[in-house]
Design a protein around this motif. Structure first.
Motif, short mmCIF file in Angstrom:
data_model
loop_
_atom_site.label_atom_id
_atom_site.label_comp_id
_atom_site.label_asym_id
_atom_site.label_seq_id
_atom_site.Cartn_x
_atom_site.Cartn_y
_atom_site.Cartn_z
N VAL A 40 0.85 -1.19 0.00
CA VAL A 40 0.00 0.00 0.00
C VAL A 40 0.88 1.24 0.00
O VAL A 40 1.86 1.32 0.75
N SER A 41 0.54 2.22 -0.84
CA SER A 41 1.28 3.48 -0.86
C SER A 41 0.31 4.64 -1.05
O SER A 41 -0.88 4.43 -1.30
N TYR A 66 -1.74 -1.52 -3.94
CA TYR A 66 -2.75 -0.47 -3.76
C TYR A 66 -2.03 0.87 -3.68
O TYR A 66 -1.20 1.09 -2.79
N VAL A 67 -2.33 1.77 -4.59
CA VAL A 67 -1.82 3.14 -4.51
C VAL A 67 -3.03 4.05 -4.35
O VAL A 67 -3.82 4.21 -5.27
N ILE A 68 -3.17 4.61 -3.17
CA ILE A 68 -4.39 5.32 -2.78
C ILE A 68 -4.12 6.82 -2.65
O ILE A 68 -3.05 7.23 -2.16
N LYS A 69 -5.08 7.63 -3.05
CA LYS A 69 -4.97 9.07 -2.89
C LYS A 69 -5.55 9.47 -1.53
O LYS A 69 -6.65 9.06 -1.18
N LYS A 70 -4.77 10.27 -0.79
CA LYS A 70 -5.23 10.66 0.54
C LYS A 70 -6.27 11.79 0.50
O LYS A 70 -6.88 12.12 1.51
N LYS A 71 -6.45 12.38 -0.70
CA LYS A 71 -7.47 13.41 -0.84
C LYS A 71 -8.12 13.29 -2.21
O LYS A 71 -7.47 12.84 -3.17
N PRO A 72 -9.38 13.67 -2.34
CA PRO A 72 -10.07 13.56 -3.63
C PRO A 72 -9.71 14.71 -4.56
O PRO A 72 -9.04 15.67 -4.17
N SER A 73 -10.16 14.62 -5.78
CA SER A 73 -9.95 15.68 -6.76
C SER A 73 -10.72 16.94 -6.35
O SER A 73 -11.75 16.87 -5.68
#
Length: 388
Positions: A40-41, A66-73
């Motif tokens: 996970v990153s 899993y490469v996840i964004k910590k904030k949405p667009s």
């Protein structure tokens, strides 16, 4: 087959910093022990893009990525404000009346995504890099059963000492490390500090590197000195000290190879200086050098560039900060001084006295083999994790 959920905010394949090299070696360890690895990153922190993710998936380092964004667009600004910015403000600042003085990098959105991954599988281990991301496992019932491991990488309070209240920062750092069953310290100094205050198991896990195949290359060495440094404030200060105080004292026929982004901050230009902003493979350069430099005035933790040089049997000339974290402080292949004249003398001694050079090269290789050679370190980790 044991299952590990491995979190690292950076991309380990971008091997241009010691922290990424360390994460890569930890992934190698779990792979060598036949673990099933879910990686996970965080998208923005790791500066990931689609090709980076594809390359990592194809590397074989993990079974699932899993490469996840910590904030949405921010395209829908109302959604961004109401469902991310506002809730996350109260989440990350829940103690704002009593500031922690310690970095909190986990967002509410990222923590929820991490929890969903935990729900998908029964993991035996959760491995988190950095105390600043430790709250990923806090107040999470799914994190109770797996063995929780944190790789501290560094003593963060020491890094922040001029910016925060040291007492409250240290208290929070110890609290976060104590959320885990096992804490890995990269240096003997950090192992000592953490073990004095944490109730959990604090184990020494030094930098782990492969032993180079052609350590004792007999080919001609065109570089007298090699200096490898990334672009951070500690390296900037140290490089300025070296080129202002030491370099003018050296003969002009000494050839220096400087590798890394530190070159962006150096104004010294001379025929005897070779600048390489990025090297995909450092081994070629180490094998063509006689002596490694590590001018280091500030900073904490083990200097990866020192361990790398030792792995090639290269003597190192450094300041006192250069041997921070090393298990052996003497007879380790390092000549140490904070005085510019003595620093210069140490360089010239190694370049002109063959007996001294050979002895320090022997010490360097021995120190590496005993303390940092990857397979030896892997066996030590087996003991830490109870793997037979």
């Amino acid at each position: 087959m044991k299952k590990v959920l491995f979190f690292m905010p950076d991309n380990p394949l971008k091997k241009n910093a010691g922290n990424r090299t360390r994460a890569l070696s930890m992934l190698d360890y779990f792979k060598s022990r036949n673990f099933e690895i879910d990686f996970v990153s965080e998208y923005y922190t790791g500066q990931w893009n689609a090709s980076d993710i594809q390359a990592f998936e194809q590397s074989g380092l993990a079974d699932k990525t899993y490469v996840i964004k910590k904030k949405p667009s921010k395209k829908n600004i109302l959604f961004y404000l109401l469902f991310y910015k506002l809730p996350n403000f109260f989440y990350q600042n829940k103690a704002w009346f009593f500031p922690l003085n310690f970095p909190e990098l986990v967002t509410l959105r990222f923590k929820r995504a991490f929890k969903k991954i935990l729900e998908s599988k029964d993991y035996d281990y959760i491995f988190i890099n950095y105390a600043s991301w430790a709250t990923l496992v806090e107040d999470n019932p799914l994190a109770k059963k797996p063995v929780k491991i944190i790789d501290t990488h560094d003593f963060i309070t020491a890094q922040l000492q001029r910016k925060v209240n040291i007492g409250s920062s240290f208290k929070e750092e110890i609290r976060r490390i104590s959320l885990f069953d096992i804490a890995l310290a990269i240096s003997v100094e950090e192992q000592y500090i953490f073990s004095q205050f944490c109730k959990n198991k604090v184990a020494l896990a030094p930098m782990m590197l492969d032993k180079p195949e052609n350590r004792h290359s007999t080919e001609e060495k065109p570089f007298d000195l090699i200096y490898v440094a990334s672009d951070n404030i500690h390296n900037q200060k140290s490089a300025t000290w070296f080129f202002n105080k030491v370099y003018p004292l050296l003969p002009g026929n000494i050839h220096i190879c400087i590798i890394g982004q530190i070159n962006k901050h150096l104004s010294v230009k001379a025929p005897n200086i070779i600048a390489v902003n990025f090297a995909e493979d450092l081994s070629t350069y180490y094998q063509k050098a006689k002596v490694a430099l590590c001018p280091m005035l500030t900073g904490t933790g083990t200097k990866i560039k020192v361990v790398e040089a030792l792995s090639y049997g290269l003597p190192v000339v450094c300041n006192t900060r250069g041997i921070d974290g090393l298990i052996d402080k003497t007879n380790n292949g390092c000549l140490v001084s904070d005085d510019p004249v003595q620093f210069k003398n140490n360089i010239l001694r190694l370049l002109t006295d063959d007996a001294t050079y050979q002895q320090e090269a022997k010490n360097a290789a021995a120190a590496f083999n005993l303390n940092y050679e990857k397979e030896q370190c892997f066996k030590n980790l087996d003991t830490v994790f109870g793997i037979v």
